[in-house]
Motif scaffolding. Structure first.
Motif, PDB file in Angstrom:
ATOM      1  N   ARG A   1     -15.751  54.527  35.099  1.00 43.85           N
ATOM      2  CA  ARG A   1     -16.825  55.115  34.286  1.00 43.85           C
ATOM      3  C   ARG A   1     -16.499  54.977  32.807  1.00 43.85           C
ATOM      4  O   ARG A   1     -17.372  54.648  31.991  1.00 43.85           O
ATOM      5  N   GLY A   2     -15.248  55.239  32.444  1.00 44.42           N
ATOM      6  CA  GLY A   2     -14.854  55.083  31.051  1.00 44.42           C
ATOM      7  C   GLY A   2     -15.071  53.662  30.568  1.00 44.42           C
ATOM      8  O   GLY A   2     -15.530  53.439  29.439  1.00 44.42           O
TER       9      GLY A   2
ATOM     10  N   THR B   1      -7.275  47.174  31.509  1.00 40.31           N
ATOM     11  CA  THR B   1      -6.960  48.097  30.426  1.00 40.31           C
ATOM     12  C   THR B   1      -7.382  49.532  30.742  1.00 40.31           C
ATOM     13  O   THR B   1      -6.767  50.478  30.260  1.00 40.31           O
ATOM     14  N   TYR B   2      -8.423  49.691  31.537  1.00 37.45           N
ATOM     15  CA  TYR B   2      -8.915  51.027  31.880  1.00 37.45           C
ATOM     16  C   TYR B   2      -8.409  51.519  33.233  1.00 37.45           C
ATOM     17  O   TYR B   2      -8.710  52.654  33.626  1.00 37.45           O
ATOM     18  N   GLY B   3      -7.673  50.691  33.951  1.00 42.00           N
ATOM     19  CA  GLY B   3      -7.138  51.101  35.236  1.00 42.00           C
ATOM     20  C   GLY B   3      -8.227  51.548  36.188  1.00 42.00           C
ATOM     21  O   GLY B   3      -9.199  50.832  36.416  1.00 42.00           O
ATOM     22  N   GLU B   4      -8.087  52.755  36.719  1.00 35.36           N
ATOM     23  CA  GLU B   4      -9.054  53.277  37.685  1.00 35.36           C
ATOM     24  C   GLU B   4     -10.219  54.010  37.023  1.00 35.36           C
ATOM     25  O   GLU B   4     -11.105  54.524  37.715  1.00 35.36           O
TER      26      GLU B   4
ATOM     27  N   PRO C   1     -13.477  54.544  24.834  1.00 32.47           N
ATOM     28  CA  PRO C   1     -14.836  54.049  25.043  1.00 32.47           C
ATOM     29  C   PRO C   1     -15.853  54.465  23.995  1.00 32.47           C
ATOM     30  O   PRO C   1     -16.996  54.007  24.032  1.00 32.47           O
ATOM     31  N   TRP C   2     -15.483  55.305  23.041  1.00 29.25           N
ATOM     32  CA  TRP C   2     -16.475  55.888  22.121  1.00 29.25           C
ATOM     33  C   TRP C   2     -16.263  55.448  20.674  1.00 29.25           C
ATOM     34  O   TRP C   2     -15.138  55.295  20.220  1.00 29.25           O
TER      35      TRP C   2
ATOM     36  N   ASN D   1     -21.256  50.786  24.739  1.00 23.19           N
ATOM     37  CA  ASN D   1     -21.060  51.066  23.318  1.00 23.19           C
ATOM     38  C   ASN D   1     -20.653  49.812  22.539  1.00 23.19           C
ATOM     39  O   ASN D   1     -21.121  49.589  21.414  1.00 23.19           O
ATOM     40  N   HIS D   2     -19.799  48.982  23.118  1.00 27.44           N
ATOM     41  CA  HIS D   2     -19.329  47.775  22.429  1.00 27.44           C
ATOM     42  C   HIS D   2     -20.485  46.816  22.159  1.00 27.44           C
ATOM     43  O   HIS D   2     -20.661  46.340  21.027  1.00 27.44           O
ATOM     44  N   GLU D   3     -21.277  46.534  23.192  1.00 27.72           N
ATOM     45  CA  GLU D   3     -22.354  45.556  23.009  1.00 27.72           C
ATOM     46  C   GLU D   3     -23.497  46.110  22.170  1.00 27.72           C
ATOM     47  O   GLU D   3     -24.117  45.374  21.392  1.00 27.72           O
TER      48      GLU D   3
END
Length: 265
Positions: A195-196, A189-192, A263-264, A203-205
């Protein structure tokens, strides 16, 4: 500061020395049971078969497949014990006390501080939970309220469960376990944007630690909620398909809504 009580959307079960203990577990792919500690070393769990071996991939699986992406080698097996990464300087005076820890046997190319630096950045960033909660990092001489651990793939599978055959991270009680497999490889889902993805995982956990449950994509084209299971998918159709038959603590309706990775909070 004490964390918000966790939402009781899963009762994990730990079996140890014939004693049954209820665990409060928050994670991306909810397990049926959690068994810890294992006898001796953490047992190996076979990796999921490639998509090509599970039948023809769907459009959703090609766009947001939950399989671990190809990439560099990563620590598969650790010792099942962790060491605290010492914080630089003195701790802040107030806030949720957290420690950064790395499983013994897990070696990072740029050292433990590289992992700690990402965690610190996320927990102090105004776009993150720092806008609502204060955090302070502590060392091994202070009992933390929250432990954030980098955990090897096999230990993470043992602790987080592997009911759905995909590597995920989890929060067990007051401890966050970030899977080394995902830390090194990220998610489709985040591709390359590795870091993101790492920012998202922290943040999720930590969101689970703060008492938040899973969410779904609210509107087509909108940023995915940080509490959406973005490791697995950022669209509701894909997420519903991947998690069929596994209670994720939220109703996932295949309504065609597709979000963008975010990611935020």
């Amino acid at each position: 500061m004490k964390p918000v009580a966790a939402v009781p959307y899963l009762a994990g079960v730990c079996l140890a020395a014939a004693t049954v203990v209820a665990l409060d577990v928050g994670l991306e792919a909810r397990p049926a049971t959690v068994t810890w500690p294992p006898s001796g070393v953490v047992p190996a769990t076979s990796a999921p078969a490639p998509s090509s071996q599970r039948g023809a991939p769907t459009v959703d699986s090609l766009r947001s497949g939950a399989d671990l992406p190809a990439g560099p080698a990563f620590p598969e097996q650790g010792a099942g014990t962790w060491h605290v990464v010492p914080p630089p300087g003195s701790a802040r005076a107030s806030g949720i006390a957290y420690s950064v820890e790395v499983e013994d046997g897990v070696v990072l190319p740029h050292g433990d501080d590289s992992f700690a630096a990402v965690v610190d950045h996320v927990l102090r960033h105004p776009r993150g939970w720092a806008g609502r909660h204060a955090f302070r990092r502590v060392g091994g001489d202070v009992e933390p309220e929250l432990r954030i651990r980098l955990t090897s793939q096999r230990t993470a599978r043992s602790l987080c469960g592997f009911e759905l055959p995909y590597d995920t991270s989890c929060r067990v009680g007051s401890t966050v376990h970030l899977s080394s497999a995902r830390w090194f490889r990220g998610a489709h889902t985040y591709g390359e944007d590795l870091r993101g993805y790492r920012v998202y995982a922290v943040n999720h956990e930590v969101g689970h630690f703060l008492g938040l449950g899973h969410e779904v994509c609210p509107a087509d084209g909108s940023p995915a909620p940080v509490m959406m299971q973005q490791t697995l998918s950022v669209d509701n159709d894909g997420l519903a398909s991947i998690t069929t038959g596994s209670d994720q603590g939220v109703a996932i309706v295949p309504d065609g809504k597709s979000c963008t990775p975010n990611p935020w909070p």
